[in-house]
Design a protein around this motif. Structure first.
Motif, PDB file in Angstrom:
ATOM      1  N   UNK A 247       0.840  -1.197   0.000  1.00  0.00           N
ATOM      2  CA  UNK A 247       0.000   0.000   0.000  1.00  0.00           C
ATOM      3  C   UNK A 247       0.873   1.244   0.000  1.00  0.00           C
ATOM      4  N   UNK A 248       0.495   2.207  -0.806  1.00  0.00           N
ATOM      5  CA  UNK A 248       1.203   3.485  -0.839  1.00  0.00           C
ATOM      6  C   UNK A 248       0.214   4.593  -0.523  1.00  0.00           C
ATOM      7  N   UNK A 249       0.588   5.474   0.387  1.00  0.00           N
ATOM      8  CA  UNK A 249      -0.336   6.522   0.814  1.00  0.00           C
ATOM      9  C   UNK A 249      -0.372   7.669  -0.188  1.00  0.00           C
ATOM     10  N   UNK A 250      -1.438   8.460  -0.106  1.00  0.00           N
ATOM     11  CA  UNK A 250      -1.529   9.696  -0.873  1.00  0.00           C
ATOM     12  C   UNK A 250      -0.782  10.789  -0.113  1.00  0.00           C
ATOM     13  N   UNK A 251       0.065  11.531  -0.813  1.00  0.00           N
ATOM     14  CA  UNK A 251       0.782  12.655  -0.214  1.00  0.00           C
ATOM     15  C   UNK A 251       0.118  13.928  -0.716  1.00  0.00           C
ATOM     16  N   UNK A 252      -0.587  14.618   0.169  1.00  0.00           N
ATOM     17  CA  UNK A 252      -1.460  15.726  -0.232  1.00  0.00           C
ATOM     18  C   UNK A 252      -0.974  17.013   0.417  1.00  0.00           C
ATOM     19  N   UNK A 253      -0.473  17.926  -0.387  1.00  0.00           N
ATOM     20  CA  UNK A 253       0.043  19.204   0.116  1.00  0.00           C
ATOM     21  C   UNK A 253      -1.071  20.233   0.142  1.00  0.00           C
ATOM     22  N   UNK A 254      -1.365  20.755   1.326  1.00  0.00           N
ATOM     23  CA  UNK A 254      -2.450  21.707   1.513  1.00  0.00           C
ATOM     24  C   UNK A 254      -1.885  23.013   2.068  1.00  0.00           C
ATOM     25  N   UNK A 255      -2.352  24.123   1.535  1.00  0.00           N
ATOM     26  CA  UNK A 255      -1.864  25.429   1.982  1.00  0.00           C
ATOM     27  C   UNK A 255      -2.246  25.642   3.449  1.00  0.00           C
ATOM     28  N   UNK A 256      -1.280  25.988   4.309  1.00  0.00           N
ATOM     29  CA  UNK A 256      -1.564  26.071   5.746  1.00  0.00           C
ATOM     30  C   UNK A 256      -2.485  27.219   6.157  1.00  0.00           C
ATOM     31  N   UNK A 257      -2.563  28.268   5.347  1.00  0.00           N
ATOM     32  CA  UNK A 257      -3.406  29.413   5.703  1.00  0.00           C
ATOM     33  C   UNK A 257      -4.693  29.468   4.894  1.00  0.00           C
ATOM     34  N   UNK A 258      -4.630  28.998   3.647  1.00  0.00           N
ATOM     35  CA  UNK A 258      -5.815  28.984   2.784  1.00  0.00           C
ATOM     36  C   UNK A 258      -5.999  27.584   2.197  1.00  0.00           C
ATOM     37  N   UNK A 259      -6.457  26.654   3.016  1.00  0.00           N
ATOM     38  CA  UNK A 259      -6.593  25.265   2.547  1.00  0.00           C
ATOM     39  C   UNK A 259      -7.527  25.139   1.343  1.00  0.00           C
ATOM     40  N   UNK A 260      -7.088  24.386   0.341  1.00  0.00           N
ATOM     41  CA  UNK A 260      -7.889  24.185  -0.863  1.00  0.00           C
ATOM     42  C   UNK A 260      -9.059  23.251  -0.556  1.00  0.00           C
ATOM     43  N   UNK A 261     -10.271  23.701  -0.838  1.00  0.00           N
ATOM     44  CA  UNK A 261     -11.469  22.924  -0.509  1.00  0.00           C
ATOM     45  C   UNK A 261     -11.453  21.553  -1.163  1.00  0.00           C
ATOM     46  N   UNK A 262     -10.982  21.487  -2.403  1.00  0.00           N
ATOM     47  CA  UNK A 262     -10.967  20.211  -3.125  1.00  0.00           C
ATOM     48  C   UNK A 262     -10.079  19.196  -2.404  1.00  0.00           C
ATOM     49  N   UNK A 263      -8.953  19.655  -1.899  1.00  0.00           N
ATOM     50  CA  UNK A 263      -8.030  18.754  -1.221  1.00  0.00           C
ATOM     51  C   UNK A 263      -8.540  18.372   0.168  1.00  0.00           C
ATOM     52  N   UNK A 264      -9.193  19.296   0.837  1.00  0.00           N
ATOM     53  CA  UNK A 264      -9.812  18.992   2.129  1.00  0.00           C
ATOM     54  C   UNK A 264     -10.854  17.890   1.947  1.00  0.00           C
ATOM     55  N   UNK A 265     -11.694  18.016   0.922  1.00  0.00           N
ATOM     56  CA  UNK A 265     -12.714  16.994   0.658  1.00  0.00           C
ATOM     57  C   UNK A 265     -12.072  15.648   0.325  1.00  0.00           C
ATOM     58  N   UNK A 266     -10.941  15.675  -0.381  1.00  0.00           N
ATOM     59  CA  UNK A 266     -10.240  14.440  -0.737  1.00  0.00           C
ATOM     60  C   UNK A 266      -9.767  13.707   0.517  1.00  0.00           C
ATOM     61  N   UNK A 267      -9.203  14.438   1.466  1.00  0.00           N
ATOM     62  CA  UNK A 267      -8.731  13.829   2.712  1.00  0.00           C
ATOM     63  C   UNK A 267      -9.907  13.296   3.527  1.00  0.00           C
ATOM     64  N   UNK A 268     -10.981  14.064   3.593  1.00  0.00           N
ATOM     65  CA  UNK A 268     -12.154  13.644   4.360  1.00  0.00           C
ATOM     66  C   UNK A 268     -12.764  12.380   3.766  1.00  0.00           C
ATOM     67  N   UNK A 269     -12.754  12.275   2.459  1.00  0.00           N
ATOM     68  CA  UNK A 269     -13.273  11.058   1.813  1.00  0.00           C
ATOM     69  C   UNK A 269     -12.435   9.845   2.216  1.00  0.00           C
ATOM     70  N   UNK A 270     -11.146  10.028   2.348  1.00  0.00           N
ATOM     71  CA  UNK A 270     -10.269   8.939   2.796  1.00  0.00           C
ATOM     72  C   UNK A 270     -10.639   8.532   4.217  1.00  0.00           C
ATOM     73  N   UNK A 271     -10.884   9.514   5.089  1.00  0.00           N
ATOM     74  CA  UNK A 271     -11.302   9.224   6.458  1.00  0.00           C
ATOM     75  C   UNK A 271     -12.621   8.451   6.473  1.00  0.00           C
TER      76      UNK A 271
END
Length: 208
Positions: free
Chosen positions: A1-25
């Protein structure tokens, strides 16, 4: 298994990437994500297999004390019980680098709480990525600090984390290089309150 490495802006998080991480959860995943006290391992509260995976990564037993990481204090009463004085303290010192020990509610699985005391750790980090993840998820992330059994210090570098844990988790959220700043742990169930670990948060207001 290889994890997804997702870079998110620390001050202005990208909504698309936030949703991607939440879907994994939501798909029973285990993630590494940034907080205001370094990186943490987390999964959803009902993810028993995820909890077991985290215990294996940390090399801790089932009695390890997990923390519920929340976006704000508005829904804490669903997971913990507290009186008016305790609520005032929570309101005053969150968000921030504190973990508060409170009586767990019936919504918290027994495998997560302290079995003898029926308590749970609660914290609200001052971290924008963390806040956005939990707001999108709609519930707290069951978490523990990321410190590996053969390391004396917390891991700070997301690329090093990826090298070490890329095979063991489903996603690593890159929120930048973080300094080690462990939380101050305050047991609000103790008589007169008790500071059980001094970290980044000022312990003075809780000392007897």
């Amino acid at each position: 298994m290889s994890s997804s490495f997702i870079t998110i802006h620390p001050e202005n998080p990208q909504e698309r990437l936030i949703r991607q991480v939440v879907e994994i959860l939501r798909n029973q995943g285990v993630i590494v994500y940034p907080t205001d006290s370094g990186y943490a391992l987390g999964c959803m509260l009902d993810n028993k297999s995820g909890m077991e995976r985290i215990c294996r990564i940390r090399a801790v037993d089932k009695n390890h004390n997990f923390t519920l990481v929340c976006s704000d204090i508005s829904n804490l009463s669903q997971y913990a019980s507290f009186d008016n004085q305790q609520f005032k303290l929570l309101k005053r010192y969150t968000p921030g680098p504190y973990t508060f020990i409170l009586r767990a509610s019936k919504e918290v699985p027994r495998r997560v709480m302290n079995e003898k005391r029926r308590t749970i750790g609660i914290r609200v980090p001052d971290n924008r990525i963390c806040e956005c993840l939990i707001s999108e998820l709609g519930e707290p992330i069951m978490s523990t600090s990321l410190i590996l059994p053969d390391h004396e210090e917390f891991l700070h570098d997301p690329y090093e984390i990826n090298d070490l844990l890329g095979h063991a988790v489903d996603a690593i959220v890159d929120g930048g290089y973080l300094q080690e700043k462990p939380t101050t742990v305050v047991d609000l169930m103790a008589d007169g309150y008790e500071v059980t670990r001094v970290g980044e948060g000022d312990p003075t207001p809780f000392l007897k």
